[in-house]
Design an enzyme around this catalytic site. Structure first.
Site, PDB file in Angstrom:
ATOM      1  N   LYS A  35      -9.615  15.325   7.280  1.00 38.95           N
ATOM      2  CA  LYS A  35      -9.522  14.482   6.074  1.00 38.95           C
ATOM      3  C   LYS A  35      -9.093  13.065   6.467  1.00 38.95           C
ATOM      4  CE  LYS A  35      -4.868  16.184   5.112  1.00 38.95           C
ATOM      5  NZ  LYS A  35      -3.781  15.684   4.315  1.00 38.95           N
ATOM      6  N   TYR A 260       5.190 -16.683  13.182  1.00 37.72           N
ATOM      7  CA  TYR A 260       5.417 -17.067  11.788  1.00 37.72           C
ATOM      8  C   TYR A 260       6.906 -17.004  11.452  1.00 37.72           C
ATOM      9  CZ  TYR A 260       0.504 -16.977  10.379  1.00 37.72           C
ATOM     10  OH  TYR A 260      -0.824 -17.248  10.233  1.00 37.72           O
TER      11      TYR A 260
END
Ligand SMILES: Cc1ncc(COP(=O)(O)O)c(C=O)c1O
Length: 364
Positions: A35, A260
């Site tokens: 899955k 950042y």
């Protein structure tokens, strides 16, 4: 040269992990759970690799099963959450999808349908997880209805799912097992039916609950479901390696900041390697400074914030790093669970959330 970030997928390791599940429970058969895009590895490729070994494949929903059929997978496929609407019963019958039966509404839809072929049903019992499944007191009646229906094959399988199988000393495992066994003992309709309880953790560590059908998922992909050492889990082989290369190298001086927000500040003169792999490639954005990255096989700490397309690593202590040096974010030499722990999550999530962006490169 194209962007070097990619996920290498070792299909031989995938098959070996499936075989390990089978060896640990030689009397049982195993549904290979593929899955969620085979936990991020690519459902079609994983299913094709496992189909020659596994009698049944397992997915979460009918769309996932149909994707496999469209790709030429012919083995039965178990829908682990069953149907989501009544019209799926006919499709399941036509396509040989086995149904997990989770509630009375699903039973009603199954018996009311006009099907081409009777369905294989797995009756899920809620033994304590309280997520899906019939209440124990509903089981006898539900079985009587299913058995009386021409829409249902006689080989119903009794199933349940553990809430804490990965916590070996959690008493809820024994309690759920006792609930299940008592139910089977007391339920006339359940006598002689095959049983299925075991996910990866249960397969690896709880032989009492192996029964006739295993449902291995995460272990197929080669990482341990446990946070503690386990001898059987140590035999698993990692399937996915998230790899890239150093695309920039620069010296910085003590006191300078990286990335950042300048969230990491060098305490000494340092060499920073930039790797082409970021959160857009499935690397966890919340991985903190110090998360290990392998550069040419040697561990170096992540420094600064994870960007969408890049991470930065302090390679001051690693000799001979060059542009093009190999970077492993997780894989054969760096367990995904270790990275997950730094990022305050689990290996299941890192693998399953892998986006399509990094090309999957399969080796068989
Ligand atoms: C019903 C059911 N069986 C088996 C599995 C496979 O579990 P694991 O990946 O822990 O092996 C899952 C996964 O969530 C599941 O929901």
């Amino acid at each position: 040269m194209s962007r070097p970030c990619h996920a290498q997928i070792d299909l031989q390791a995938l098959r070996d992990n499936y075989r390990l599940a089978c060896e640990l429970a030689p009397a049982a058969q195993a549904v290979a759970v593929v899955k969620a895009n085979a936990y991020g590895h690519g459902a079609i490729e994983a299913a094709k690799a496992l189909e020659p070994l596994a009698p049944v494949l397992g997915v979460a929903c009918i769309e996932e099963a149909q994707e496999l059929r469209a790709a030429g997978i012919i083995k039965p496929i178990l829908l682990l959450e069953g149907i989501f609407s009544a019209d799926e019963v006919n499709i399941a019958s036509r396509e040989n999808f086995f149904l997990m039966v989770e509630n009375l509404e699903q039973i009603e839809a199954i018996i009311q349908a006009e099907v081409e072929h009777p369905l294989h049903c797995w009756l899920k019992v809620d033994t304590g997880m309280h997520r899906l499944g019939l209440l124990p007191e509903q089981v006898d009646g539900a079985l009587a209805i299913l058995k009386a229906s021409n829409n249902v094959q006689a080989d119903i399988i009794m199933a349940s799912h553990f809430a804490s199988a990965d916590e070996l000393d959690n008493p809820s495992n024994a309690e759920q097992l006792r609930c299940f066994d008592e139910l089977i003992d007391e339920c006339e309709q359940a006598q002689g039916l095959a049983q299925s309880l075991a996910n990866s953790a249960t397969i690896l560590a709880n032989p009492n609950a192996h029964r006739q059908w295993l449902r291995p998922g995460f272990m197929l992909y080669g990482a341990s479901p446990f946070t503690i050492d386990n001898d059987n889990a140590a035999k698993l082989k990692p399937v996915m390696s998230l790899l890239s290369e150093v695309i920039s190298l620069r010296p910085i001086q003590a006191g300078e900041r990286v990335g950042y927000g300048g969230k990491w500040q060098a305490e000494r003169d340092s060499i920073i390697a930039t790797i082409a792999c970021g959160y857009g490639d499935g690397y966890p954005r919340h991985a903190p400074n110090g998360t290990p990255v392998l550069i040419d096989g040697q561990e170096a700490p992540l420094v600064g914030r994870v960007s969408m397309d890049m991470i930065t690593v302090d390679v001051t202590d690693i000799p001979d790093v060059q542009l093009g040096s190999r970077a492993e974010m997780w894989g054969k030499a760096l367990c995904v669970n270790r990275v997950a722990e730094y990022a305050n999550t689990i290996g299941y999530e890192l693998l399953t959330r892998m986006p399509a962006r990094p090309t999957r490169v399969y080796s068989s």
